[in-house]
Design a protein around this motif. Sequence first.
Motif, PDB file in Angstrom:
ATOM      1  N   ALA A 225      22.486  37.347  62.505  1.00 16.95           N
ATOM      2  CA  ALA A 225      23.804  36.839  62.924  1.00 16.95           C
ATOM      3  C   ALA A 225      24.375  35.895  61.961  1.00 16.95           C
ATOM      4  O   ALA A 225      25.584  35.778  61.502  1.00 16.95           O
ATOM      5  CB  ALA A 225      23.796  36.825  64.224  1.00 16.95           C
ATOM      6  N   ALA A 226      23.244  34.751  61.849  1.00 16.26           N
ATOM      7  CA  ALA A 226      23.828  33.590  61.177  1.00 16.26           C
ATOM      8  C   ALA A 226      24.054  34.118  59.608  1.00 16.26           C
ATOM      9  O   ALA A 226      25.039  33.532  58.793  1.00 16.26           O
ATOM     10  CB  ALA A 226      22.799  32.512  61.145  1.00 16.26           C
ATOM     11  N   ARG A 227      23.222  34.834  58.811  1.00 17.02           N
ATOM     12  CA  ARG A 227      23.675  35.311  57.634  1.00 17.02           C
ATOM     13  C   ARG A 227      24.815  36.132  57.382  1.00 17.02           C
ATOM     14  O   ARG A 227      25.611  35.994  56.416  1.00 17.02           O
ATOM     15  CB  ARG A 227      22.431  36.348  57.193  1.00 17.02           C
ATOM     16  N   LEU A 228      25.421  36.965  58.576  1.00 22.04           N
ATOM     17  CA  LEU A 228      26.537  37.637  58.495  1.00 22.04           C
ATOM     18  C   LEU A 228      27.763  36.511  58.648  1.00 22.04           C
ATOM     19  O   LEU A 228      28.876  36.661  58.186  1.00 22.04           O
ATOM     20  CB  LEU A 228      26.456  38.465  59.603  1.00 22.04           C
ATOM     21  N   ASP A 229      27.377  35.578  59.341  1.00 23.17           N
ATOM     22  CA  ASP A 229      28.622  34.498  59.406  1.00 23.17           C
ATOM     23  C   ASP A 229      28.526  33.516  58.150  1.00 23.17           C
ATOM     24  O   ASP A 229      29.259  32.643  57.899  1.00 23.17           O
ATOM     25  CB  ASP A 229      28.170  33.565  60.487  1.00 23.17           C
ATOM     26  N   GLY A 230      27.645  33.720  57.195  1.00 20.28           N
ATOM     27  CA  GLY A 230      27.787  33.383  56.011  1.00 20.28           C
ATOM     28  C   GLY A 230      27.124  31.968  55.841  1.00 20.28           C
ATOM     29  O   GLY A 230      27.299  30.996  54.804  1.00 20.28           O
ATOM     30  N   ALA A 231      26.123  31.952  56.517  1.00 24.16           N
ATOM     31  CA  ALA A 231      25.214  30.495  56.640  1.00 24.16           C
ATOM     32  C   ALA A 231      24.394  30.677  55.311  1.00 24.16           C
ATOM     33  O   ALA A 231      23.621  31.522  54.828  1.00 24.16           O
ATOM     34  CB  ALA A 231      24.402  30.548  57.747  1.00 24.16           C
ATOM     35  N   GLY A 232      24.344  29.519  54.685  1.00 24.72           N
ATOM     36  CA  GLY A 232      23.553  29.279  53.425  1.00 24.72           C
ATOM     37  C   GLY A 232      21.915  28.842  53.891  1.00 24.72           C
ATOM     38  O   GLY A 232      21.822  28.627  54.891  1.00 24.72           O
TER      39      GLY A 232
END
Length: 323
Positions: A225-232
Amino acid sequence: MDFDFAAEQPKLIQLGLGVVAFLAFVGLMLLVLDRAPMRQKARLHAAILLAPAVLLLSIGLLVPAIRTTLLSFMSGDSATFVGLDNYGWMFTQPEALLTLRNTLVWVVLVPLLVTSVGLLYAVLVDRTRFEAIAKSLVFLPMAISFVGAGIIWKFVYAYRQSGEDQIGLLNQLVVWLGGEPVQWLQEPPLNTVFLIVVMVWIQAGFATVVLSAAIKGIPQEIVEAARLDGAGPMQMFFRVTLPAIRPAVVVVLVTQSIGTLKLFDIVRTMTGGQFDTSVIAVEMYNNAFRYGETGKGAALAVFLFVLVTPIIIYQIRNLRRAR
């Protein structure tokens, strides 16, 4: 070498009587438990099983703790009551204050460095191809005793005069680079830092294993979910990974803090507490067993116990909250 049965017979008899007494005690416990009323059986069972442990703890911990506390108010020969003089010495004399300062430096730096190195290593090797090998290599120093590690690193820091063949790895590197050999363990306050490096080298594997297990326990749904939200990568670490493994980080910090407060072996092996490197445990040993100052050694032991107690209480509370 021939075995003298006649000379050893009394010892064998005592050993046999001890075994018989132990078996008789166990048999008596089982008999009492078997015939006890059902309602009282649980409490009686707990009391009988806990009694030996409580007795041994009292003999091994409680009695020595009380005796050490009493000795801390006595003179060096334990013959005269001096009140708080030993504690006054601890907080007023330069050599004692230096010991407390060194201990503070250890307690601040070692847990932070061990946790940081272990966390960084755990993150870097997580789910890589050679993860198992990498963890095994960093964990290997844990199999070495503190005394053994101290001897190994004493060779690393070994010093010989300029122009002679260097047997110390660090000084040999310095010579190859065109510098002059340095007495690493005799130059305060940097020598304390070089001793801290040894502790970090030993304990980094423990931190890596604990924190790596915690990282693998993070639910994949949260990570995805964090990666889908664009978290680096940095955001993933500080906003997902670190908050999720906070209990494990606290465990490592607390464990290292307690171990560092009790540190003795590394300093004793590498410098003997000389060159302004002494810590509380080393100074306690020196005063109690080398200088004949039993009261001062006992006062340092009591102070060390006082320092460790709040950390233990904090950890117990954390464990209860986790449950």
